[in-house]
Design a protein around this motif. Structure first.
Motif, mmCIF file in Angstrom:
data_model
loop_
_atom_site.group_PDB
_atom_site.id
_atom_site.type_symbol
_atom_site.label_atom_id
_atom_site.label_comp_id
_atom_site.label_asym_id
_atom_site.label_seq_id
_atom_site.Cartn_x
_atom_site.Cartn_y
_atom_site.Cartn_z
ATOM 1 N N ALA A 11 41.458 51.505 44.808
ATOM 2 C CA ALA A 11 40.308 50.638 45.468
ATOM 3 C C ALA A 11 40.742 49.083 44.901
ATOM 4 N N LEU A 12 41.032 49.040 43.840
ATOM 5 C CA LEU A 12 41.394 47.548 43.061
ATOM 6 C C LEU A 12 42.425 46.894 43.940
ATOM 7 N N THR A 16 41.966 43.654 46.193
ATOM 8 C CA THR A 16 43.011 42.510 45.906
ATOM 9 C C THR A 16 43.784 42.012 47.121
ATOM 10 N N LEU A 17 44.158 42.926 47.843
ATOM 11 C CA LEU A 17 45.011 42.718 49.106
ATOM 12 C C LEU A 17 44.066 42.106 50.103
ATOM 13 N N VAL A 19 41.172 40.154 49.625
ATOM 14 C CA VAL A 19 40.847 39.052 49.141
ATOM 15 C C VAL A 19 41.999 38.034 49.179
ATOM 16 N N PHE A 20 43.121 38.486 48.724
ATOM 17 C CA PHE A 20 44.406 37.549 48.995
ATOM 18 C C PHE A 20 44.568 37.329 50.697
ATOM 19 N N GLY A 21 44.639 38.306 51.424
ATOM 20 C CA GLY A 21 44.704 38.082 52.537
ATOM 21 C C GLY A 21 43.784 36.898 53.147
ATOM 22 N N TRP A 22 42.578 37.105 52.997
ATOM 23 C CA TRP A 22 41.522 36.552 53.314
ATOM 24 C C TRP A 22 41.853 34.899 52.737
ATOM 25 N N SER A 23 42.329 34.795 51.358
ATOM 26 C CA SER A 23 42.815 33.532 50.933
ATOM 27 C C SER A 23 43.798 32.841 51.725
ATOM 28 N N VAL A 41 36.822 33.434 40.020
ATOM 29 C CA VAL A 41 36.059 34.701 40.149
ATOM 30 C C VAL A 41 37.098 36.021 40.559
ATOM 31 N N LEU A 42 37.969 35.878 41.358
ATOM 32 C CA LEU A 42 38.879 37.103 41.620
ATOM 33 C C LEU A 42 39.566 37.517 40.293
#
Length: 76
Positions: A11-12, A16-17, A19-23, A41-42
């Motif tokens: 899940a982590l 993480t993937l 959120v990084f993709g969104w970034s 925050v991340l």
């Protein structure tokens, strides 16, 4: 590792993937200020999750026992 730890790690990794993709998408669109605000925050979230996955040390009871001397010949 237990099933719970494997599920948490999976899940982590997924979060993480995402959120990084969104970034990356936000950076491509020119929203660098949003990434700069969300990055700490991340990082804190990842650090807290990793800390929770580590095994916790067991604590001593706090009571110390004194050594009892061996009985020698002639001692009661």
């Amino acid at each position: 590792m237990s099933r719970k730890q494997i599920a948490a790690a999976t899940a982590l990794a997924l979060v993480t993937l995402v959120v990084f993709g969104w970034s990356v998408v936000m950076a491509a669109m020119g929203h660098a200020a949003l990434i700069a605000a969300v990055a700490p925050v991340l990082g804190l979230t990842v650090a807290q999750v990793l800390r929770s996955l580590r095994p916790k040390p067991t604590q001593a009871s706090g009571y110390r026992l004194e050594a009892v001397p061996d009985k020698e010949d002639g001692t009661p």
